[in-house]
Design a protein around this motif. Structure first.
Motif, PDB file in Angstrom:
ATOM      1  N   THR A  71       0.825  -1.224   0.000  1.00 54.34           N
ATOM      2  CA  THR A  71       0.000   0.000   0.000  1.00 54.34           C
ATOM      3  C   THR A  71       0.856   1.269   0.000  1.00 54.34           C
ATOM      4  O   THR A  71       0.345   2.353  -0.244  1.00 54.34           O
ATOM      5  N   VAL A  72       2.162   1.112   0.249  1.00 57.38           N
ATOM      6  CA  VAL A  72       3.032   2.293   0.177  1.00 57.38           C
ATOM      7  C   VAL A  72       3.033   2.863  -1.249  1.00 57.38           C
ATOM      8  O   VAL A  72       3.150   4.076  -1.449  1.00 57.38           O
ATOM      9  N   VAL A  73       2.872   1.980  -2.247  1.00 54.78           N
ATOM     10  CA  VAL A  73       2.839   2.455  -3.645  1.00 54.78           C
ATOM     11  C   VAL A  73       1.574   3.294  -3.870  1.00 54.78           C
ATOM     12  O   VAL A  73       1.610   4.345  -4.523  1.00 54.78           O
ATOM     13  N   ASP A  74       0.460   2.831  -3.305  1.00 50.88           N
ATOM     14  CA  ASP A  74      -0.788   3.586  -3.424  1.00 50.88           C
ATOM     15  C   ASP A  74      -0.602   4.987  -2.824  1.00 50.88           C
ATOM     16  O   ASP A  74      -1.016   5.996  -3.401  1.00 50.88           O
ATOM     17  N   ALA A  75       0.041   5.017  -1.638  1.00 50.00           N
ATOM     18  CA  ALA A  75       0.206   6.294  -0.932  1.00 50.00           C
ATOM     19  C   ALA A  75       1.151   7.233  -1.681  1.00 50.00           C
ATOM     20  O   ALA A  75       0.864   8.421  -1.853  1.00 50.00           O
ATOM     21  N   VAL A  76       2.268   6.686  -2.166  1.00 50.47           N
ATOM     22  CA  VAL A  76       3.218   7.536  -2.906  1.00 50.47           C
ATOM     23  C   VAL A  76       2.555   8.048  -4.194  1.00 50.47           C
ATOM     24  O   VAL A  76       2.663   9.222  -4.543  1.00 50.47           O
ATOM     25  N   GLY A  77       1.833   7.162  -4.880  1.00 52.23           N
ATOM     26  CA  GLY A  77       1.173   7.549  -6.128  1.00 52.23           C
ATOM     27  C   GLY A  77       0.205   8.708  -5.926  1.00 52.23           C
ATOM     28  O   GLY A  77       0.138   9.631  -6.736  1.00 52.23           O
ATOM     29  N   ARG A  78      -0.489   8.671  -4.817  1.00 52.06           N
ATOM     30  CA  ARG A  78      -1.481   9.709  -4.566  1.00 52.06           C
ATOM     31  C   ARG A  78      -0.842  11.037  -4.166  1.00 52.06           C
ATOM     32  O   ARG A  78      -1.412  12.102  -4.397  1.00 52.06           O
ATOM     33  N   HIS A  79       0.343  10.982  -3.554  1.00 58.37           N
ATOM     34  CA  HIS A  79       0.873  12.203  -2.938  1.00 58.37           C
ATOM     35  C   HIS A  79       2.121  12.789  -3.578  1.00 58.37           C
ATOM     36  O   HIS A  79       2.489  13.912  -3.268  1.00 58.37           O
ATOM     37  N   ARG A  80       2.772  12.063  -4.484  1.00 54.64           N
ATOM     38  CA  ARG A  80       4.063  12.589  -4.951  1.00 54.64           C
ATOM     39  C   ARG A  80       3.909  13.894  -5.733  1.00 54.64           C
ATOM     40  O   ARG A  80       4.696  14.836  -5.530  1.00 54.64           O
ATOM     41  N   LEU A 100       1.342  16.009  -5.571  1.00 53.32           N
ATOM     42  CA  LEU A 100       0.858  16.993  -4.608  1.00 53.32           C
ATOM     43  C   LEU A 100       2.037  17.580  -3.829  1.00 53.32           C
ATOM     44  O   LEU A 100       2.115  18.788  -3.587  1.00 53.32           O
ATOM     45  N   ALA A 101       2.970  16.709  -3.474  1.00 48.85           N
ATOM     46  CA  ALA A 101       4.142  17.154  -2.716  1.00 48.85           C
ATOM     47  C   ALA A 101       4.979  18.103  -3.563  1.00 48.85           C
ATOM     48  O   ALA A 101       5.417  19.162  -3.091  1.00 48.85           O
ATOM     49  N   ALA A 102       5.188  17.726  -4.831  1.00 49.52           N
ATOM     50  CA  ALA A 102       6.002  18.571  -5.712  1.00 49.52           C
ATOM     51  C   ALA A 102       5.352  19.946  -5.885  1.00 49.52           C
ATOM     52  O   ALA A 102       6.027  20.976  -5.936  1.00 49.52           O
ATOM     53  N   GLU A 103       4.015  19.954  -5.960  1.00 56.87           N
ATOM     54  CA  GLU A 103       3.274  21.215  -6.145  1.00 56.87           C
ATOM     55  C   GLU A 103       3.280  22.069  -4.888  1.00 56.87           C
ATOM     56  O   GLU A 103       3.481  23.268  -4.943  1.00 56.87           O
ATOM     57  N   LYS A 104       3.013  21.411  -3.774  1.00 57.53           N
ATOM     58  CA  LYS A 104       2.685  22.184  -2.563  1.00 57.53           C
ATOM     59  C   LYS A 104       3.836  22.420  -1.608  1.00 57.53           C
ATOM     60  O   LYS A 104       3.814  23.390  -0.865  1.00 57.53           O
ATOM     61  N   ASP A 117       6.233  17.035   2.795  1.00 61.29           N
ATOM     62  CA  ASP A 117       7.596  17.589   2.817  1.00 61.29           C
ATOM     63  C   ASP A 117       8.628  16.470   2.772  1.00 61.29           C
ATOM     64  O   ASP A 117       9.640  16.566   2.079  1.00 61.29           O
ATOM     65  N   PHE A 118       8.361  15.408   3.492  1.00 59.49           N
ATOM     66  CA  PHE A 118       9.331  14.309   3.512  1.00 59.49           C
ATOM     67  C   PHE A 118       9.411  13.635   2.135  1.00 59.49           C
ATOM     68  O   PHE A 118      10.509  13.343   1.642  1.00 59.49           O
ATOM     69  N   LEU A 119       8.255  13.431   1.511  1.00 63.14           N
ATOM     70  CA  LEU A 119       8.251  12.838   0.155  1.00 63.14           C
ATOM     71  C   LEU A 119       9.048  13.709  -0.810  1.00 63.14           C
ATOM     72  O   LEU A 119       9.790  13.200  -1.654  1.00 63.14           O
ATOM     73  N   GLU A 120       8.881  15.016  -0.674  1.00 63.39           N
ATOM     74  CA  GLU A 120       9.590  15.939  -1.565  1.00 63.39           C
ATOM     75  C   GLU A 120      11.102  15.874  -1.308  1.00 63.39           C
ATOM     76  O   GLU A 120      11.895  15.900  -2.251  1.00 63.39           O
ATOM     77  N   LEU A 121      11.483  15.739  -0.044  1.00 62.68           N
ATOM     78  CA  LEU A 121      12.909  15.578   0.265  1.00 62.68           C
ATOM     79  C   LEU A 121      13.438  14.273  -0.330  1.00 62.68           C
ATOM     80  O   LEU A 121      14.524  14.229  -0.911  1.00 62.68           O
ATOM     81  N   GLU A 122      12.660  13.208  -0.208  1.00 65.52           N
ATOM     82  CA  GLU A 122      13.095  11.920  -0.766  1.00 65.52           C
ATOM     83  C   GLU A 122      13.250  12.025  -2.285  1.00 65.52           C
ATOM     84  O   GLU A 122      14.232  11.550  -2.853  1.00 65.52           O
ATOM     85  N   ARG A 123      12.243  12.607  -2.923  1.00 62.96           N
ATOM     86  CA  ARG A 123      12.201  12.657  -4.391  1.00 62.96           C
ATOM     87  C   ARG A 123      13.365  13.460  -4.967  1.00 62.96           C
ATOM     88  O   ARG A 123      13.867  13.150  -6.046  1.00 62.96           O
ATOM     89  N   THR A 124      13.799  14.485  -4.228  1.00 62.97           N
ATOM     90  CA  THR A 124      14.788  15.403  -4.788  1.00 62.97           C
ATOM     91  C   THR A 124      16.200  15.184  -4.230  1.00 62.97           C
ATOM     92  O   THR A 124      17.125  15.881  -4.623  1.00 62.97           O
ATOM     93  N   ALA A 125      16.334  14.222  -3.314  1.00 64.74           N
ATOM     94  CA  ALA A 125      17.666  13.977  -2.740  1.00 64.74           C
ATOM     95  C   ALA A 125      18.565  13.301  -3.782  1.00 64.74           C
ATOM     96  O   ALA A 125      18.091  12.568  -4.652  1.00 64.74           O
ATOM     97  N   ARG A 126      19.863  13.539  -3.646  1.00 63.09           N
ATOM     98  CA  ARG A 126      20.831  12.841  -4.510  1.00 63.09           C
ATOM     99  C   ARG A 126      20.934  11.388  -4.095  1.00 63.09           C
ATOM    100  O   ARG A 126      21.150  10.496  -4.913  1.00 63.09           O
ATOM    101  N   LEU A 127      20.751  11.170  -2.781  1.00 58.97           N
ATOM    102  CA  LEU A 127      20.994   9.864  -2.190  1.00 58.97           C
ATOM    103  C   LEU A 127      20.273   9.820  -0.849  1.00 58.97           C
ATOM    104  O   LEU A 127      20.152  10.844  -0.174  1.00 58.97           O
ATOM    105  N   ILE A 128      19.789   8.624  -0.477  1.00 55.33           N
ATOM    106  CA  ILE A 128      19.117   8.487   0.815  1.00 55.33           C
ATOM    107  C   ILE A 128      19.866   7.466   1.680  1.00 55.33           C
ATOM    108  O   ILE A 128      20.169   6.363   1.215  1.00 55.33           O
ATOM    109  N   PHE A 129      20.179   7.881   2.902  1.00 57.22           N
ATOM    110  CA  PHE A 129      20.740   6.968   3.907  1.00 57.22           C
ATOM    111  C   PHE A 129      19.610   6.660   4.890  1.00 57.22           C
ATOM    112  O   PHE A 129      18.994   7.599   5.415  1.00 57.22           O
TER     113      PHE A 129
END
Ligand code: UD1
Ligand code: UDP
Length: 365
Positions: free
Chosen positions: A170-179, A181-185, A267-279
Motif C-alpha cells: 500500500t506504500v505504492v498507493d500512498a506515494v502515487g497519490r501524494h508525490r 501533490l508534494a512537488a506542487e505544494k 515535505d518528507f516525500l519531496e525531500l526523498e524525491r529530490t535527494a541525490r541519495l538516501i541513507f
C-alpha cells in the motif's frame, strides 16, 4: 461495524491511509482504533491532517512503555473494543508492537485477522519487529503479502496458500497519490535551504542502531564521510527516539549533518524525491526511495525488503564508516532505471476485494 482497523505509529498511519480511503470509497462500515503508541504531534496528528483521515473512533493512549507493558495494555484495550464492536475482521499493518497487540487480541476472539504487509522477514531475531512479524503472520487469516518473495517466505514457514494473497504494498498507493501533490505544494527545499539533487537525506531511528552509543556514533561518522566525498550536505529529520539517545550519549553530530524536526508527509516525500541519495535504517523509506527512483544506502546488515537490493535500488552497508562511504559512492555512480517491485498502486483495492469475496466479510460492497 464490518471492519476494524488498528494503527499506532507513523508508518501505519501512512500505509493504512489508502485502505481507509478504499473503505470510504466502497462505503464500508469501519471503525478506526488508535493505540497511541505514537502520540507526539509530528509523528501522529500531522499525518491524520495531511492525509485527510477521520479521527479515530477509539483511542487507547497507551504511549511509550517497555515492550511488555506497552503491548499488554494494547492487547487488553483492543480486546475490549473488539468485544464491543464485533467486527468481522481486524486489519493491522506492518511490524510494530501495535500490530502484535491487534493480532493477539483478534486471534482469541471470533474476529478474523488481516495482516497488511505480511511475509516480510529480515531473519534477524534480535529485532523486535521480526518477532512481531512472525507471530502476526502465524495467527493471521488473511496475509496480504506485497511481493512473491514475501509470499514464498510464508509458504516456507508452512503457512497454507489459501491464507496468502499477493497484493503489492500500500506504500505504492500512498506515494502515487501524494508525490505530485508534494512537488506542487511543498516548500521544504526553500525552507531548509537545499537544492534539488544537491543534498542527501538521512533517517536513523532503529533501536539496534541508536540505542548503542558506539554504533550510533559510527553511523554518523560514516554518513558524514560519504557526504564529504560527494560534497553534499545531509538533512536528518530526527525521530524522537534517536534525538533522546543523542542527548543521553552527548554525541557530537558532524557539521555536514543538519538535524531537523520530523517532517510532514508531503515535505518528507519531496525531500526523498529530490535527494541525490538516501541513507536510512527505516523500512518504509527503503521502499519509497526505490519507488521514487532515488538510490538508497541502508544502514543495516540485513533487510526485510530484499526486493530493493535485487533491483539495484538499495545497498546494505551496516554501520562501519568506510563501508558506508564506499557504498554511498557506488550507489551515486549507478543507474536508477530499476523497476518498482512493490506493485501497481492497487494494493488497497485488492485487499478490500479479497475480503469481499470471502464468507467472513459478507457485508463488504
Ligand atoms: C516504533 C516501532 C518501529 C517503527 C517505528 C516507526 C516497535 C517495537 N517499534 O519504534 O518498528 O519503525 O515505531 O517510527 O513497535 N517517542 C516520542 N513520541 C512519540 C513516540 C515515541 O517522543 O510519539 C519517543 C519516546 O522517547 C519513546 C521512544 O520514542 O520511548 C520510542 O518509541 P516506541 O514507540 O517504543 O518505538 P519507536 O522507536 O517509535
Ligand atoms: N516519514 C515522514 N517524515 C519523516 C520521516 C519519515 O513522513 O520525517 C515517513 C516516510 O515517508 C515513511 C514513513 O514515515 O512513509 C516511515 O516511517 P518510519 O521510518 O518511522 O518507520 P519504519 O518504516 O521504519 O517502520
Amino acid at each position: 461495524a464490518t471492519v476494524a482497523i488498528a494503527l499506532g505509529t507513523r508508518p501505519e498511519i501512512i500505509k493504512l491511509s489508502p485502505v481507509i480511503r478504499e473503505c470510504e470509497r466502497r462505503d464500508i462500515n469501519y471503525e478506526l482504533i488508535h493505540t497511541g503508541q505514537h502520540y507526539s504531534d509530528n509523528l501522529d496528528q500531522v499525518f491524520f491532517d495531511q492525509l485527510e483521515l477521520p479521527d479515530p473512533d477509539h483511542h487507547l493512549q497507551v504511549g511509550s512503555k517497555s515492550h511488555g507493558k506497552q503491548t499488554g495494555e494494547m492487547i487488553a484495550g483492543i480486546e475490549d473494543i473488539l468485544l464491543d464492536v464485533e467486527p468481522e475482521v481486524l486489519l493491522v499493518q506492518g511490524d510494530t508492537n501495535s500490530v502484535l497487540a491487534g493480532a493477539i487480541a483478534a486471534s482469541k476472539l471470533d474476529v478474523a485477522l488481516g495482516h497488511v504487509e505480511a511475509g516480510l522477514r529480515s531473519f534477524d531475531r534480535e529485532m523486535p519487529e521480526e518477532t512481531n512479524r512472525v507471530l502476526t503472520d502465524h495467527v493471521g487469516d488473511y496475509l496480504f503479502a506485497p511481493t512473491e518473495t514475501s509470499a514464498d517466505y510464508l509458504r516456507d514457514e508452512g503457512i497454507d496458500d489459501k491464507r496468502i494473497h499477493v497484493t503489492g504494498n500500500t506504500v505504492v498507493d500512498a506515494v502515487g497519490r501524494h508525490r505530485e501533490l508534494a512537488a506542487e505544494k511543498s516548500s521544504v527545499l526553500d525552507d531548509l535551504g537545499v537544492a534539488v539533487g544537491e543534498f542527501a537525506l538521512l533517517t536513523a531511528h532503529r533501536a539496534e542502531n541508536v540505542d548503542e552509543r558506539d554504533r550510533f556514533a559510527e553511523l554518523l561518522t560514516g554518513v558524514a564521510r560519504a557526504a564529504s566525498s560527494l560534497d553534499l550536505d545531509v538533512v536528518y529529520p530526527i525521530h524522537p527516539r534517536a534525538e533522546s539517545r543523542l542527548n543521553e550519549f552527548d554525541l557530537d553530530v558532524p557539521d555536514r549533518i543538519h538535524l531537523v524536526e520530523p517532517q510532514e508527509y508531503l515535505d518528507f516525500l519531496e525531500l526523498e524525491r529530490t535527494a541525490r541519495l538516501i541513507f536510512t535504517d527505516s523500512g518504509g523509506v527503503q521502499e519509497e526511495a526505490c519507488i521514487l527512483g532515488v538510490p538508497c544506502v541502508t544502514l543495516r546488515e540485513n533487510t526485510e525488503r530484499p526486493e530493493t537490493v535485487d533491483v539495484g535500488a538499495n545497498r546494505l552497508v551496516g554501520t562501519d564508516p568506510q563501508t558506508i562511504h564506499d557504498g554511498a559512492l557506488a550507489m551515486t555512480n549507478s543507474t536508477t532505471d530499476w523497476e518498482n517491485p512493490f506493485g501497481d498502486g492497487t494494493a488497497s483495492e485488492q485487499i478490500m476485494a479479497t475480503l469481499r469475496q470471502t464468507h467472513s466479510v459478507r457485508t463488504i460492497q
